[in-house]
Design a protein around this motif. Structure first.
Motif: not given
Ligand SMILES: Cc1ncc(COP(=O)(O)O)c(C=O)c1O
Length: 386
Positions: A140-147, A309-311
């Motif tokens: 999920t944006p904005p961080a798109f971290r792996f869960d 967004l941060p890239a």
């Protein structure tokens, strides 16, 4: 005769759709991921030399040894380990063919593969053609971290494959060493293969280092790792990629490869081999090269209402247009083409169930002048709507 489609819901990719629209509308295409600047002339020269020397007949199925040796040398430099050119490295038609071959080699009817949305669009159809199905886990944006807890819940006796793309297109997120450790722990006692799509291995920003599965002693024993000279040498049209995997897995990949493409254009392989032999560090400046482009584009857009967004990596930049429009991303991308003459890629087609978001993907593998022109058009468009 009625012809039944095996992929009834698959149409033309969003890249093709937007690129065609860009041509039709006379728009600047900074959506699709390909450079608009020339390749290194020394690479072009290598190709002409290879053709002139008569390297014009079938290459060996697994790739010319000169290239596989250069790949092995490159992997040693990048990931500190020797990979055997004879048994662990296969040259493929871009990364795309390596992905397809690995998926066909692993997935069978009824099997499941886990992929992370927004997912590169080649994975799901290849899994389905193999008779399997994808379980899609949304980042999920904005961080798109792996869960990894979500991944644990998705695992079942049918799970055969996990596809991990890092740096990830199109989210621009990266998996770090802790992510790989978490993944390794999850699949340790299960018959699950990892397909690591690492085509942006050299494009990480702000001092980050790529956590390759090839540098992870546990994961590399069960991974196909996929790479692309299209990305690394700015030559997407050459379609030269490769796959690295343990010998038993490489054997299976080659069974698919030999009846798919059989072998890759011979002069192109010799050209890349010759170029890497002469300039072994040709790729070492890639991160700085693209970081400067990211900073140029992001700097020009910041404060415009179409916000970067941060890239962390890849040669893309996401922008959030939420401040200037409530359109969904397909509508907004269409409006941008018509009204701003800018073609960008909406994010929702990369999700099975897109979250509510107002994001577009721009490609930074463009000349500075292209990026400046695109940013000016986007700023002016945002100002008109603001
Ligand atoms: C994540 C990802 N994987 C694979 C590919 C395909 O690479 P190639 O052009 O070498 O087939 C791309 C190309 O854009 C990509 O972004």
């Amino acid at each position: 005769m009625r012809f039944d489609s095996k992929l009834p819901d698959v149409g033309t990719t969003i890249f093709t759709v937007m690129s065609r629209r860009a041509v039709a509308e006379g728009a600047l295409n900074i959506g699709q991921g390909f450079p608009d600047y020339p390749i290194d002339p020394r690479l072009s020269d290598s190709l002409l030399e290879a053709i002139g020397e008569g390297r014009n007949q079938y290459a060996p199925m697994e790739g010319v040894i000169e290239l596989r040796e250069q790949i092995s040398r490159k992997l040693q430099t990048s990931y500190g380990r020797h990979f055997d050119p004879g048994t662990e490295i296969t040259v493929t038609c871009g990364a795309t063919e390596a992905l397809y071959g690995a998926i066909q080699a692993v997935v069978g009817p009824g099997d499941e593969a886990i992929i992370f949305d927004p997912a590169y669009d080649a994975y799901d159809p290849a899994v389905r053609l193999a008779g399997g199905r994808c379980l899609r886990i949304a980042l999920t944006p904005p961080a798109f971290r792996f869960d990894w807890d979500q991944v644990r819940s998705a695992l079942s006796d049918r799970t055969r494959l996990i596809i991990l793309n890092s740096p990830q297109n199109p989210s621009c997120t990266v998996a770090d060493r802790e992510d790989l450790d978490a993944l390794a722990a999850l699949i340790r006692d299960r018959p699950i293969t990892l397909l690591a799509d690492e085509v942006y291995e050299h494009v990480l920003y702000d001092g980050r280092r790529h956590a390759s599965v090839l540098a992870h002693p546990e994961l590399r024993e069960r991974s196909f790792a996929v790479f692309s000279f299209g990305k690394t040498l700015h030559a997407t049209g050459w379609r030269v990629g490769y796959c690295v995997a343990p010998p038993d897995m490489t054997r299976e990949l080659r069974k698919v490869h030999q009846f798919n493409t059989f072998s890759i254009a011979s002069p192109l392989q010799y050209a890349v081999a010759r170029y890497l032999a002469a300039y072994p560090g040709a790729w070492s400046g890639l991160a700085a090269f693209f970081e400067a482009k990211r900073d140029l584009l992001a700097g020009m857009l910041r404060g415009s209402g179409i916000e970067p967004l941060p890239a962390a990596g890849t040669y893309f930049q996401l922008v959030d247009y939420g401040a200037v429009s409530r359109d969904n991303d397909m509508e907004f991308a269409d409006r941008l083409i018509r009204e701003a003459k800018i073609a960008a890629i909406p994010l929702s087609p990369f999700y099975a169930a897109p979250p509510r978001m107002t994001l577009l993907r721009l490609c930074i593998a463009k000349r500075d002048a292209t990026l400046e022109a695109a940013a000016e058009r986007l700023r002016a468009f945002a100002a008109r709507r603001g």
